[in-house]
Scaffold this motif. Structure first.
Motif, PDB file in Angstrom:
ATOM      1  N   ALA A 182     -25.352 -15.862 -49.672  1.00  0.00           N
ATOM      2  CA  ALA A 182     -25.099 -15.862 -51.117  1.00  0.00           C
ATOM      3  C   ALA A 182     -24.854 -17.272 -51.656  1.00  0.00           C
ATOM      4  CB  ALA A 182     -23.913 -14.958 -51.444  1.00  0.00           C
ATOM      5  N   ALA A 183     -24.208 -18.118 -50.878  1.00  0.00           N
ATOM      6  CA  ALA A 183     -23.834 -19.445 -51.352  1.00  0.00           C
ATOM      7  C   ALA A 183     -24.965 -20.460 -51.260  1.00  0.00           C
ATOM      8  CB  ALA A 183     -22.631 -19.957 -50.560  1.00  0.00           C
ATOM      9  N   GLY A 184     -25.989 -20.162 -50.463  1.00  0.00           N
ATOM     10  CA  GLY A 184     -27.027 -21.153 -50.199  1.00  0.00           C
ATOM     11  C   GLY A 184     -26.500 -22.176 -49.202  1.00  0.00           C
ATOM     12  N   GLY A 185     -27.334 -23.099 -48.813  1.00  0.00           N
ATOM     13  CA  GLY A 185     -26.907 -24.140 -47.876  1.00  0.00           C
ATOM     14  C   GLY A 185     -26.827 -23.651 -46.450  1.00  0.00           C
ATOM     15  N   ARG A 186     -25.896 -24.214 -45.709  1.00  0.00           N
ATOM     16  CA  ARG A 186     -25.743 -23.957 -44.284  1.00  0.00           C
ATOM     17  C   ARG A 186     -25.283 -22.511 -44.018  1.00  0.00           C
ATOM     18  NH1 ARG A 186     -22.108 -28.250 -41.359  1.00  0.00           N
ATOM     19  NH2 ARG A 186     -23.963 -29.493 -41.732  1.00  0.00           N
ATOM     20  N   ILE A 187     -25.864 -21.898 -42.984  1.00  0.00           N
ATOM     21  CA  ILE A 187     -25.425 -20.569 -42.533  1.00  0.00           C
ATOM     22  C   ILE A 187     -24.273 -20.777 -41.563  1.00  0.00           C
ATOM     23  CG2 ILE A 187     -26.092 -18.455 -41.312  1.00  0.00           C
ATOM     24  CD1 ILE A 187     -27.651 -18.751 -43.907  1.00  0.00           C
ATOM     25  N   ARG A 188     -23.174 -20.057 -41.804  1.00  0.00           N
ATOM     26  CA  ARG A 188     -21.982 -20.195 -40.966  1.00  0.00           C
ATOM     27  C   ARG A 188     -21.611 -18.863 -40.335  1.00  0.00           C
ATOM     28  NH1 ARG A 188     -19.444 -24.838 -41.503  1.00  0.00           N
ATOM     29  NH2 ARG A 188     -20.016 -26.244 -43.186  1.00  0.00           N
ATOM     30  N   CYS A 189     -20.958 -18.938 -39.180  1.00  0.00           N
ATOM     31  CA  CYS A 189     -20.461 -17.750 -38.493  1.00  0.00           C
ATOM     32  C   CYS A 189     -19.524 -16.996 -39.438  1.00  0.00           C
ATOM     33  CB  CYS A 189     -19.722 -18.179 -37.229  1.00  0.00           C
ATOM     34  SG  CYS A 189     -19.045 -16.822 -36.280  1.00  0.00           S
ATOM     35  N   GLY A 190     -19.786 -15.708 -39.636  1.00  0.00           N
ATOM     36  CA  GLY A 190     -18.989 -14.883 -40.535  1.00  0.00           C
ATOM     37  C   GLY A 190     -19.615 -14.701 -41.905  1.00  0.00           C
ATOM     38  N   ASP A 191     -20.699 -15.437 -42.202  1.00  0.00           N
ATOM     39  CA  ASP A 191     -21.391 -15.283 -43.485  1.00  0.00           C
ATOM     40  C   ASP A 191     -22.070 -13.917 -43.592  1.00  0.00           C
ATOM     41  OD1 ASP A 191     -20.811 -17.846 -44.360  1.00  0.00           O
ATOM     42  OD2 ASP A 191     -22.875 -18.585 -44.240  1.00  0.00           O
ATOM     43  N   ILE A 219     -23.292 -12.344 -39.863  1.00  0.00           N
ATOM     44  CA  ILE A 219     -23.781 -13.053 -38.684  1.00  0.00           C
ATOM     45  C   ILE A 219     -22.596 -13.621 -37.918  1.00  0.00           C
ATOM     46  CG2 ILE A 219     -24.177 -15.236 -39.918  1.00  0.00           C
ATOM     47  CD1 ILE A 219     -26.729 -15.528 -38.116  1.00  0.00           C
ATOM     48  N   GLU A 220     -22.569 -13.346 -36.622  1.00  0.00           N
ATOM     49  CA  GLU A 220     -21.494 -13.821 -35.759  1.00  0.00           C
ATOM     50  C   GLU A 220     -22.104 -14.529 -34.560  1.00  0.00           C
ATOM     51  OE1 GLU A 220     -19.121 -10.417 -34.756  1.00  0.00           O
ATOM     52  OE2 GLU A 220     -18.656  -9.973 -36.846  1.00  0.00           O
ATOM     53  N   THR A 221     -21.373 -15.501 -34.048  1.00  0.00           N
ATOM     54  CA  THR A 221     -21.771 -16.201 -32.828  1.00  0.00           C
ATOM     55  C   THR A 221     -20.584 -16.214 -31.889  1.00  0.00           C
ATOM     56  OG1 THR A 221     -21.044 -18.381 -33.559  1.00  0.00           O
ATOM     57  CG2 THR A 221     -23.293 -17.737 -34.170  1.00  0.00           C
ATOM     58  N   ARG A 222     -20.773 -16.825 -30.778  1.00  0.00           N
ATOM     59  CA  ARG A 222     -19.644 -16.995 -29.853  1.00  0.00           C
ATOM     60  C   ARG A 222     -18.832 -18.223 -30.232  1.00  0.00           C
ATOM     61  NH1 ARG A 222     -22.742 -15.230 -24.332  1.00  0.00           N
ATOM     62  NH2 ARG A 222     -23.017 -13.093 -25.014  1.00  0.00           N
ATOM     63  N   GLY A 223     -19.248 -18.898 -31.297  1.00  0.00           N
ATOM     64  CA  GLY A 223     -18.570 -20.102 -31.766  1.00  0.00           C
ATOM     65  C   GLY A 223     -17.380 -19.779 -32.640  1.00  0.00           C
ATOM     66  N   VAL A 224     -16.901 -20.768 -33.319  1.00  0.00           N
ATOM     67  CA  VAL A 224     -15.731 -20.670 -34.169  1.00  0.00           C
ATOM     68  C   VAL A 224     -16.100 -19.996 -35.493  1.00  0.00           C
ATOM     69  CG1 VAL A 224     -13.990 -22.050 -35.383  1.00  0.00           C
ATOM     70  CG2 VAL A 224     -14.808 -22.762 -33.135  1.00  0.00           C
ATOM     71  N   GLU A 225     -15.269 -19.076 -35.947  1.00  0.00           N
ATOM     72  CA  GLU A 225     -15.452 -18.448 -37.269  1.00  0.00           C
ATOM     73  C   GLU A 225     -15.551 -19.540 -38.315  1.00  0.00           C
ATOM     74  OE1 GLU A 225     -15.724 -15.261 -40.003  1.00  0.00           O
ATOM     75  OE2 GLU A 225     -15.609 -15.121 -37.836  1.00  0.00           O
ATOM     76  N   GLY A 226     -16.585 -19.475 -39.133  1.00  0.00           N
ATOM     77  CA  GLY A 226     -16.795 -20.480 -40.166  1.00  0.00           C
ATOM     78  C   GLY A 226     -17.600 -21.678 -39.694  1.00  0.00           C
ATOM     79  N   GLY A 227     -17.837 -21.761 -38.379  1.00  0.00           N
ATOM     80  CA  GLY A 227     -18.634 -22.869 -37.850  1.00  0.00           C
ATOM     81  C   GLY A 227     -20.118 -22.641 -38.110  1.00  0.00           C
ATOM     82  N   PRO A 228     -20.909 -23.706 -38.075  1.00  0.00           N
ATOM     83  CA  PRO A 228     -22.336 -23.572 -38.357  1.00  0.00           C
ATOM     84  C   PRO A 228     -23.072 -22.775 -37.280  1.00  0.00           C
ATOM     85  CG  PRO A 228     -21.844 -25.793 -37.592  1.00  0.00           C
ATOM     86  CD  PRO A 228     -20.531 -25.084 -37.747  1.00  0.00           C
ATOM     87  N   VAL A 229     -24.118 -22.078 -37.707  1.00  0.00           N
ATOM     88  CA  VAL A 229     -24.999 -21.367 -36.790  1.00  0.00           C
ATOM     89  C   VAL A 229     -26.217 -22.261 -36.594  1.00  0.00           C
ATOM     90  CG1 VAL A 229     -26.365 -19.285 -36.409  1.00  0.00           C
ATOM     91  CG2 VAL A 229     -24.188 -19.130 -37.647  1.00  0.00           C
ATOM     92  N   HIS A 230     -26.604 -22.440 -35.341  1.00  0.00           N
ATOM     93  CA  HIS A 230     -27.708 -23.337 -34.999  1.00  0.00           C
ATOM     94  C   HIS A 230     -28.918 -22.554 -34.502  1.00  0.00           C
ATOM     95  CE1 HIS A 230     -24.036 -25.787 -34.363  1.00  0.00           C
ATOM     96  NE2 HIS A 230     -24.749 -26.676 -35.027  1.00  0.00           N
ATOM     97  N   SER A 231     -30.077 -23.152 -34.654  1.00  0.00           N
ATOM     98  CA  SER A 231     -31.295 -22.609 -34.063  1.00  0.00           C
ATOM     99  C   SER A 231     -31.080 -22.483 -32.558  1.00  0.00           C
ATOM    100  CB  SER A 231     -32.461 -23.553 -34.357  1.00  0.00           C
ATOM    101  OG  SER A 231     -33.625 -23.111 -33.728  1.00  0.00           O
TER     102      SER A 231
END
Length: 127
Positions: A46-55, A89-101
């Motif tokens: 919704a915000a545009g820009g970088r996709i983050r864990c928890g978005d 979208i969730e990763t094994r990373g930190v909540e709010g951290g960027p999601v990478h290819s």
């Protein structure tokens, strides 16, 4: 260095078994590992820009329709965004951290269930 995913970017979702999600009309399946046009998805938040864990993200197929979850079924039936099309979208990373290819991601539907793949069948069954 892996690139950050950005809203509007094109992605391919590969399963744990190496298959790639594929959309044919409204049907979502796990197809061959090749990156074909029917397997390309556009990711947006919704915000545009970088996709983050928890978005909350939306995945649009090349058909112009967004992946949606109805019960346990995962399909691509509508060309608009709504509650059924929302995926967290969730990763094994930190909540709010960027999601990478290349990251391992988990997609949680509005039902609270995660999208899973068994063979070529794509569903949202497990909390």
């Amino acid at each position: 260095c892996r690139a950050d995913l950005r809203s509007g970017g094109r992605i391919y979702l590969e399963t744990h078994a190496g298959r790639t999600l594929d959309v044919d009309k409204s049907e979502v399946r796990a197809g061959l590992a090749a990156h074909r046009p029917s397997q390309e998805l556009t990711i947006a938040n919704a915000a545009g820009g970088r996709i983050r864990c928890g978005d909350v993200v939306f995945l649009r197929a090349r058909t112009g329709r967004y992946l949606d979850v109805d019960g346990v079924r995962v399909e691509a039936r509508w060309d608009s965004r709504g509650r059924w099309q929302e995926l967290i979208i969730e990763t094994r990373g930190v909540e709010g951290g960027p999601v990478h290819s290349g990251d391992t991601v988990f997609l949680r539907a509005h039902t609270g269930k995660y999208i899973d793949v068994e063979g070529d069948v794509v569903r949202a069954r497990w909390p």
